[in-house]
Design an enzyme around this catalytic site. Structure first.
Site, PDB file in Angstrom:
ATOM      1  CG  ASP A  96      36.924  39.967  60.530  1.00  0.00           C
ATOM      2  OD1 ASP A  96      36.872  40.691  59.510  1.00  0.00           O
ATOM      3  OD2 ASP A  96      37.552  38.899  60.578  1.00  0.00           O
ATOM      4  CD  GLU A 132      41.121  42.696  60.399  1.00  0.00           C
ATOM      5  OE1 GLU A 132      42.096  42.624  61.185  1.00  0.00           O
ATOM      6  OE2 GLU A 132      41.173  43.309  59.320  1.00  0.00           O
ATOM      7  CG  HIS A 199      44.687  42.268  52.642  1.00  0.00           C
ATOM      8  ND1 HIS A 199      43.848  42.897  53.528  1.00  0.00           N
ATOM      9  CD2 HIS A 199      44.351  40.982  52.670  1.00  0.00           C
ATOM     10  CE1 HIS A 199      43.019  42.002  54.051  1.00  0.00           C
ATOM     11  NE2 HIS A 199      43.311  40.834  53.554  1.00  0.00           N
ATOM     12  CG  HIS A 232      44.611  45.193  49.424  1.00  0.00           C
ATOM     13  ND1 HIS A 232      44.490  46.413  50.043  1.00  0.00           N
ATOM     14  CD2 HIS A 232      43.483  44.499  49.718  1.00  0.00           C
ATOM     15  CE1 HIS A 232      43.329  46.444  50.688  1.00  0.00           C
ATOM     16  NE2 HIS A 232      42.698  45.303  50.505  1.00  0.00           N
TER      17      HIS A 232
HETATM   18  N1  UDP Z   1      39.749  39.091  45.512  1.00  0.00           N
HETATM   19  C1  UDP Z   1      39.362  39.621  44.279  1.00  0.00           C
HETATM   20  N2  UDP Z   1      40.334  40.145  43.462  1.00  0.00           N
HETATM   21  C2  UDP Z   1      41.656  40.165  43.792  1.00  0.00           C
HETATM   22  C3  UDP Z   1      42.042  39.627  45.052  1.00  0.00           C
HETATM   23  C4  UDP Z   1      41.055  39.104  45.889  1.00  0.00           C
HETATM   24  O1  UDP Z   1      38.180  39.623  43.932  1.00  0.00           O
HETATM   25  O2  UDP Z   1      42.471  40.645  43.011  1.00  0.00           O
HETATM   26  C5  UDP Z   1      38.711  38.550  46.412  1.00  0.00           C
HETATM   27  C6  UDP Z   1      38.970  37.138  46.879  1.00  0.00           C
HETATM   28  O3  UDP Z   1      38.441  36.222  45.977  1.00  0.00           O
HETATM   29  C7  UDP Z   1      38.304  37.078  48.236  1.00  0.00           C
HETATM   30  C8  UDP Z   1      38.349  38.496  48.710  1.00  0.00           C
HETATM   31  O4  UDP Z   1      38.685  39.310  47.590  1.00  0.00           O
HETATM   32  O5  UDP Z   1      36.947  36.675  48.133  1.00  0.00           O
HETATM   33  C9  UDP Z   1      39.382  38.613  49.801  1.00  0.00           C
HETATM   34  O6  UDP Z   1      39.578  39.900  50.124  1.00  0.00           O
HETATM   35  P1  UDP Z   1      40.757  40.415  51.066  1.00  0.00           P
HETATM   36  O7  UDP Z   1      41.927  39.532  50.886  1.00  0.00           O
HETATM   37  O8  UDP Z   1      40.875  41.864  50.770  1.00  0.00           O
HETATM   38  O9  UDP Z   1      40.137  40.316  52.521  1.00  0.00           O
HETATM   39  P2  UDP Z   1      39.947  39.234  53.663  1.00  0.00           P
HETATM   40  O10 UDP Z   1      39.261  38.041  53.082  1.00  0.00           O
HETATM   41  O11 UDP Z   1      41.285  38.935  54.250  1.00  0.00           O
HETATM   42  O12 UDP Z   1      39.076  39.939  54.640  1.00  0.00           O
END
Ligand code: UDP
Length: 356
Positions: A96, A132, A199, A232
């Site tokens: 998204d 999103e 984040h 983040h």
């Molecule tokens: N993640 C990572 N390192 C961190 C924090 C999160 O690799 O320090 C990974 C986590 O395992 C997940 C992804 O980043 O797969 C999530 O990203 P984010 O929270 O930015 O985005 P969303 O999933 O909400 O789109």
């Protein structure tokens, strides 16, 4: 030979498309062009290293503090000529993000079919998550193929009138990714600890302050637990977290972790507290009690099954929910997932089989 354009843009969609790219590489008569838009430059570089990926094209679209309008404009301007030059047989987008929407729209304008991975997620609230929820609805409108992670997602699309024969329920590719990357490594953090990620754009300001206040109160109420927050890179998010929580001995504010390391932190933590999408799914795969600090979630499966609590963004409600999990052992045990809510780890295989 079919030419497939795979578009990624942020850390989570690189993680979620990595199993699809890997599966496509194993498929005969397929040429992949991996285009990365670079919507979040800092995070993606690490992830490419972790997953041994090297995009064929990197648009490096990220500019400091760009507005959604600027981002969308830059994406459309960059993607149009690239797609005209490549003329792929199919474009694959995930999730998204604004990049996924721009990729779907640019492909649609060029009469190129679009496959949408992780289709059908809905919070039914256009403001949460923002933007999103709107992005994914618009991507559905443009897509030819909808690969849904769960029955709930499939039913969302059916309810919106999408034809059954364009929807394929595959499970979420994040399960494939966690299975491929997560190792049985222990880390050296003293146990027990709570792992936090925050984040969301719509939480910047008062909601994020309220969440941080709740974490502060939890640290005072439960001195036996450490609180670990990989921050983040978003500067506004960092600033709020730092100004409310820096200097607290029990709370560790750390830099974003490389993906395998993050999974190891997740695997060894006591409870996960997050507003992230991907982390909600990973917590289920790794059987961790989960607290979702958001008003709504499009991942209701875990909430309905009782493995996660959706607690909103008010300080008192967050403190109350976490306190209950930390003091009531029976409740804690009931929150350890006992089923594959988000997939069986074969999503990428099912997606590629449906396409070829
Ligand atoms: N993640 C990572 N390192 C961190 C924090 C999160 O690799 O320090 C990974 C986590 O395992 C997940 C992804 O980043 O797969 C999530 O990203 P984010 O929270 O930015 O985005 P969303 O999933 O909400 O789109």
């Amino acid at each position: 030979m079919k030419k497939i354009l795979v578009i990624t843009s942020t850390r989570p969609d690189v993680i979620k498309l990595f199993p699809v790219i890997r599966q496509l590489r194993r498929t005969k008569d397929v040429k992949i062009v991996h285009l990365h838009t670079g919507q979040h430059a800092e995070l993606a570089d690490d992830i490419f290293q972790d997953l041994d990926l090297k995009p064929d094209i990197d648009l490096q679209i990220m500019q400091p503090e760009q507005t959604l309008n600027q981002l969308m404009t830059n994406l459309m301007e960059a993607l149009g000529p690239k797609i005209a030059e490549l003329i792929p047989d199919l474009t694959i987008v995930q999730g998204d993000t604004t990049s996924a929407l721009a990729g779907a729209l640019s492909s649609f304008y060029a009469a190129i079919p679009v496959a949408h991975v992780e289709a059908g997620l809905r919070s039914h609230d256009m403001q949460n998550p923002f933007p999103e929820e709107a992005n994914r609805k618009m991507i559905s409108t443009l897509a030819t193929w909808h690969f849904t992670p769960t029955l709930l997602a499939t039913n969302n699309l059916l309810a919106e009138g999408y034809a059954k024969n364009t929807i394929v329920q595959t499970g979420n590719t994040i399960v494939d990714a966690v299975q491929a990357i997560s190792k049985d490594t222990k880390n050296d953090i003293p146990l027990p600890y709570l792992l936090i990620t925050l984040h969301r754009r719509e939480h910047i300001g008062a909601p994020l302050e309220q969440i941080c206040e709740a974490l502060k109160q939890i640290s005072e109420k439960f001195p036996a637990y450490r609180i670990i927050i990989p921050m983040h890179p978003n500067p506004q998010v960092r600033q709020t977290i730092r100004s409310s929580l820096a200097g607290n001995k029990q709370i560790q504010l750390i830099e974003p972790l490389q993906y395998p390391e993050f999974l190891s932190y997740l695997k060894n933590c006591h409870v996960v507290i997050t507003d992230s999408g991907g982390v909600q799914e990973e917590a289920m795969v790794l059987q961790k009690p989960l607290v979702v600090v958001r008003k709504t979630t499009e991942r209701m499966e875990a909430i309905e099954a009782g493995y996660a609590k959706l607690v909103g963004v008010e300080t008192d409600a967050i403190v109350k929910a976490i306190s209950q999990i930390l003091t009531d052992e029976k409740q804690y045990d009931l929150m350890i997932a006992q089923e594959d809510l988000y997939g069986d780890g074969k999503a990428a295989e099912k997606i590629v089989n449906a396409l070829f």
